[in-house]
Design an enzyme around this catalytic site. Structure first.
Site, PDB file in Angstrom:
ATOM      1  N   PRO A  13      -7.964  -9.392   1.786  1.00  0.00           N
ATOM      2  CA  PRO A  13      -8.666 -10.070   2.872  1.00  0.00           C
ATOM      3  C   PRO A  13      -9.987  -9.413   3.262  1.00  0.00           C
ATOM      4  CG  PRO A  13      -6.778  -8.874   3.736  1.00  0.00           C
ATOM      5  CD  PRO A  13      -6.689  -8.825   2.242  1.00  0.00           C
ATOM      6  N   ASN A  14     -10.923 -10.264   3.583  1.00  0.00           N
ATOM      7  CA  ASN A  14     -12.251  -9.922   4.087  1.00  0.00           C
ATOM      8  C   ASN A  14     -13.179  -9.318   3.041  1.00  0.00           C
ATOM      9  OD1 ASN A  14     -11.669 -10.796   6.784  1.00  0.00           O
ATOM     10  ND2 ASN A  14     -10.431  -8.952   6.990  1.00  0.00           N
ATOM     11  N   ARG A  21     -20.518  -7.615   5.788  1.00  0.00           N
ATOM     12  CA  ARG A  21     -19.502  -7.078   6.698  1.00  0.00           C
ATOM     13  C   ARG A  21     -19.655  -5.562   6.839  1.00  0.00           C
ATOM     14  NH1 ARG A  21     -13.401  -5.678   5.158  1.00  0.00           N
ATOM     15  NH2 ARG A  21     -12.735  -5.038   7.225  1.00  0.00           N
ATOM     16  N   TYR A  26     -19.087  -0.430   4.264  1.00  0.00           N
ATOM     17  CA  TYR A  26     -18.771  -1.045   2.971  1.00  0.00           C
ATOM     18  C   TYR A  26     -19.968  -1.234   2.040  1.00  0.00           C
ATOM     19  CZ  TYR A  26     -14.418  -1.973   5.392  1.00  0.00           C
ATOM     20  OH  TYR A  26     -13.248  -1.831   6.096  1.00  0.00           O
ATOM     21  N   ASN A  78      -7.579  -3.837  -4.665  1.00  0.00           N
ATOM     22  CA  ASN A  78      -8.091  -3.432  -3.362  1.00  0.00           C
ATOM     23  C   ASN A  78      -7.404  -4.364  -2.368  1.00  0.00           C
ATOM     24  OD1 ASN A  78      -9.420  -2.995  -0.969  1.00  0.00           O
ATOM     25  ND2 ASN A  78     -11.436  -2.799  -1.905  1.00  0.00           N
ATOM     26  N   ALA A  81      -6.851  -4.729   4.212  1.00  0.00           N
ATOM     27  CA  ALA A  81      -5.937  -4.421   5.322  1.00  0.00           C
ATOM     28  C   ALA A  81      -4.474  -4.618   4.957  1.00  0.00           C
ATOM     29  CB  ALA A  81      -6.296  -5.268   6.537  1.00  0.00           C
ATOM     30  N   ASP A  91       6.520  -5.119  -2.803  1.00  0.00           N
ATOM     31  CA  ASP A  91       7.673  -5.611  -3.555  1.00  0.00           C
ATOM     32  C   ASP A  91       7.251  -6.351  -4.827  1.00  0.00           C
ATOM     33  OD1 ASP A  91       9.373  -4.501  -1.684  1.00  0.00           O
ATOM     34  OD2 ASP A  91       9.871  -6.411  -0.719  1.00  0.00           O
ATOM     35  N   GLU A 102      -4.743   1.657  -6.762  1.00  0.00           N
ATOM     36  CA  GLU A 102      -5.132   1.170  -5.443  1.00  0.00           C
ATOM     37  C   GLU A 102      -6.564   1.632  -5.196  1.00  0.00           C
ATOM     38  OE1 GLU A 102      -3.811   1.641  -0.747  1.00  0.00           O
ATOM     39  OE2 GLU A 102      -2.670   2.687  -2.300  1.00  0.00           O
ATOM     40  N   HIS A 104      -9.989   1.518  -2.550  1.00  0.00           N
ATOM     41  CA  HIS A 104     -10.591   1.236  -1.242  1.00  0.00           C
ATOM     42  C   HIS A 104     -12.038   1.680  -1.294  1.00  0.00           C
ATOM     43  CE1 HIS A 104      -6.818   0.181   0.708  1.00  0.00           C
ATOM     44  NE2 HIS A 104      -6.282   1.189   0.027  1.00  0.00           N
ATOM     45  N   ILE A 105     -12.936   0.839  -0.837  1.00  0.00           N
ATOM     46  CA  ILE A 105     -14.362   1.161  -0.835  1.00  0.00           C
ATOM     47  C   ILE A 105     -14.644   2.293   0.142  1.00  0.00           C
ATOM     48  CG2 ILE A 105     -16.650   0.253  -0.237  1.00  0.00           C
ATOM     49  CD1 ILE A 105     -15.640  -2.476  -1.371  1.00  0.00           C
ATOM     50  N   ARG A 111     -10.796   7.277   8.593  1.00  0.00           N
ATOM     51  CA  ARG A 111     -11.045   6.215   9.565  1.00  0.00           C
ATOM     52  C   ARG A 111      -9.932   6.201  10.614  1.00  0.00           C
ATOM     53  NH1 ARG A 111     -12.566   0.868   6.665  1.00  0.00           N
ATOM     54  NH2 ARG A 111     -13.094   0.361   8.807  1.00  0.00           N
ATOM     55  N   ARG A 115      -5.093   3.294   9.282  1.00  0.00           N
ATOM     56  CA  ARG A 115      -5.560   3.048   7.915  1.00  0.00           C
ATOM     57  C   ARG A 115      -5.105   4.125   6.929  1.00  0.00           C
ATOM     58  NH1 ARG A 115      -9.209  -1.213   7.982  1.00  0.00           N
ATOM     59  NH2 ARG A 115     -10.279  -1.462   9.964  1.00  0.00           N
TER      60      ARG A 115
END
Length: 155
Positions: A13-14, A21, A26, A78, A81, A91, A102, A104-105, A111, A115
């Site tokens: 998301p986002n 954003r 980011y 990625n 959230a 799962d 995994e 994350h930018i 943070r 998070r």
């Protein structure tokens, strides 16, 4: 020439709002910029790169399930959230048994406290957090190296 490996990038998301954003966190690159750069590198590595983005948790779960049937060899995810909230994505990743990184930018550990916990970190093959859009490139290169090593290892 046949592609060596199929790798899927999944964005949560986002991430469709990248470039506009919270650019101080980011950056100014859009998701399309990141995917296009990653695809160019994948082509040089002779990798078939798929990508998917959704703001809907169930669609991400369905895409993870699909990875098994289309013979994806590695996932770069990625989760945005959803890393901090989604047991269903965890799962799904456990169910298909495909290795994944995994990504994350931003550095999720520097943070807000909430998070710093991810529901998928402990089952991932690795975490790349805080290196901006370069994290996707590093994840791709490392995934290919792992797959090549696995392919060339005999037991």
């Amino acid at each position: 020439m046949k592609n060596k490996f199929k790798i899927m990038i999944i964005n949560g998301p986002n991430l469709n709002l990248l470039g506009t954003r919270e650019t101080k966190i980011y950056g100014k690159k859009t998701l399309s910029d990141i995917i296009n750069k990653t695809k160019k590198i994948a082509n040089k590595l002779n990798v078939k790169l798929y990508n998917f983005q959704s703001n809907a948790e169930h669609k991400i779960v369905e895409k993870i399930h699909e990875c098994k049937s289309i013979k994806i060899k590695f996932i770069l995810i990625n989760p945005g959230a959803f890393a901090h909230t989604s047991i269903s994505i965890r799962d799904a990743l456990l169910a298909i048994q495909i290795p994944f990184f995994e990504i994350h930018i931003s550095n999720i550990f520097s943070r807000e406290n909430f998070r710093s916990h991810s529901w998928i970190s402990d089952i991932s093959n690795g975490i790349i957090s805080g290196f901006g859009s370069d994290g996707y490139i590093w994840a791709l290169h490392t995934a290919v190296n792992i797959l090549l090593e696995k392919k060339n290892t005999t037991y």
